[in-house]
Design a protein around this motif. Structure first.
Motif, PDB file in Angstrom:
ATOM      1  N   LYS A  51      -3.235  -4.011  -8.197  1.00 24.74           N
ATOM      2  CA  LYS A  51      -3.545  -2.585  -8.373  1.00 24.74           C
ATOM      3  C   LYS A  51      -2.966  -1.757  -7.234  1.00 24.74           C
ATOM      4  O   LYS A  51      -2.452  -0.646  -7.436  1.00 24.74           O
ATOM      5  CB  LYS A  51      -5.055  -2.392  -8.457  1.00 24.74           C
ATOM      6  N   THR A  52      -3.027  -2.309  -6.030  1.00 26.82           N
ATOM      7  CA  THR A  52      -2.486  -1.589  -4.880  1.00 26.82           C
ATOM      8  C   THR A  52      -0.967  -1.479  -4.959  1.00 26.82           C
ATOM      9  O   THR A  52      -0.389  -0.426  -4.661  1.00 26.82           O
ATOM     10  CB  THR A  52      -2.888  -2.288  -3.567  1.00 26.82           C
ATOM     11  N   TYR A  69      -7.014  -6.743  -6.868  1.00 24.95           N
ATOM     12  CA  TYR A  69      -6.817  -5.529  -6.070  1.00 24.95           C
ATOM     13  C   TYR A  69      -5.417  -5.484  -5.453  1.00 24.95           C
ATOM     14  O   TYR A  69      -4.881  -4.414  -5.186  1.00 24.95           O
ATOM     15  CB  TYR A  69      -7.881  -5.409  -4.985  1.00 24.95           C
ATOM     16  N   SER A  87      -0.104   1.169  -7.386  1.00 24.80           N
ATOM     17  CA  SER A  87      -0.372   2.477  -6.787  1.00 24.80           C
ATOM     18  C   SER A  87       0.749   2.875  -5.834  1.00 24.80           C
ATOM     19  O   SER A  87       1.141   4.040  -5.747  1.00 24.80           O
ATOM     20  CB  SER A  87      -1.709   2.448  -6.032  1.00 24.80           C
ATOM     21  N   ILE A 129       3.734   4.127  -7.801  1.00 21.92           N
ATOM     22  CA  ILE A 129       3.506   5.522  -8.227  1.00 21.92           C
ATOM     23  C   ILE A 129       3.725   6.466  -7.049  1.00 21.92           C
ATOM     24  O   ILE A 129       4.337   7.540  -7.187  1.00 21.92           O
ATOM     25  CB  ILE A 129       2.086   5.671  -8.804  1.00 21.92           C
ATOM     26  N   TYR A 130       3.241   6.083  -5.879  1.00 26.05           N
ATOM     27  CA  TYR A 130       3.413   6.890  -4.669  1.00 26.05           C
ATOM     28  C   TYR A 130       4.897   7.076  -4.362  1.00 26.05           C
ATOM     29  O   TYR A 130       5.353   8.175  -4.018  1.00 26.05           O
ATOM     30  CB  TYR A 130       2.703   6.200  -3.506  1.00 26.05           C
TER      31      TYR A 130
END
Length: 206
Positions: free
Chosen positions: A166-167, A163, A170, A173-174
């Motif tokens: 994955k964070t 996780y 993310s 992408i943000y």
């Protein structure tokens, strides 16, 4: 940031240790073996149990080759090792590791170079980032590599801690979607509010 992700996800306390280590690199040169000493600054983020074997080394430098090997290959659940790179200029990190000898310099990573048999120092590079601000797609590359991905994943993550990876992706992408180069406190708070309904003070170090 990683410590906060661990703590909010598990509801447990996590710590950060800094340990200086050296690696002996052996290369063949004209039929002979050439030895090089490579200093490292290891930033360990993990649970009390995962960090227990390294507590005695916290804030110090060790020339034990096995210490570097154990840290590098000893990744496990609830433990991440971020290995910074050497930089010859002034470091932006307020981190020092001492050998306990009179040759130690404050604010530096101090170590003994067994290859050349003298004490030396180095600073961690300010350019070596866990979370790179440069994520442009290089279209000239046949692989279309995204610059910065190596920085984000330049440490090993246990499958049970996926996780975290994955964070981080993310957050990349943000950053790209919002054309953000460096996160502000508001950006961190927005992300952690979405994920965990909590505010954080990552920039302030709390």
């Amino acid at each position: 940031m990683i410590r906060h992700l661990y703590q909010f996800h598990t509801g447990k306390d996590y710590q950060i240790l800094t340990i200086g280590t050296t690696e002996t690199d052996i290369e063949p040169v004209y039929g002979r073996k050439s030895y090089h000493t490579i200093p490292h600054l290891n930033i360990l983020i993990g649970s009390e149990k995962a960090l227990a074997p390294y507590q005695e080394l916290s804030g110090t430098h060790t020339n034990d080759d096995m210490a570097y090997t154990n840290i590098y290959f000893g990744y496990k659940k609830d433990l991440i090792n971020i290995d910074t790179e050497k930089y010859d200029g002034d470091a932006e990190f307020d981190i020092e590791c001492l050998t306990g000898r009179i040759f130690d310099k404050k604010g530096k990573i101090n170590y003994y170079n067994p290859t050349y048999e003298y004490y030396d120092t180095f600073s961690p590079s300010a350019e070596k980032q866990v979370f790179s601000s440069d994520i442009r797609v290089n279209l000239r590359s046949s692989l279309c590599k995204i610059k910065g991905i190596k920085d984000v994943f330049d440490f090993k993550i246990h499958p049970s801690d996926s996780y975290i990876a994955k964070t981080l992706i993310s957050m990349i992408i943000y950053k790209r979607n919002n054309q953000i180069k460096n996160f502000s406190s508001e950006d961190y708070n927005h992300i952690f509010n979405v994920l965990y309904g909590e505010n954080v003070n990552i920039i302030g170090g709390c």
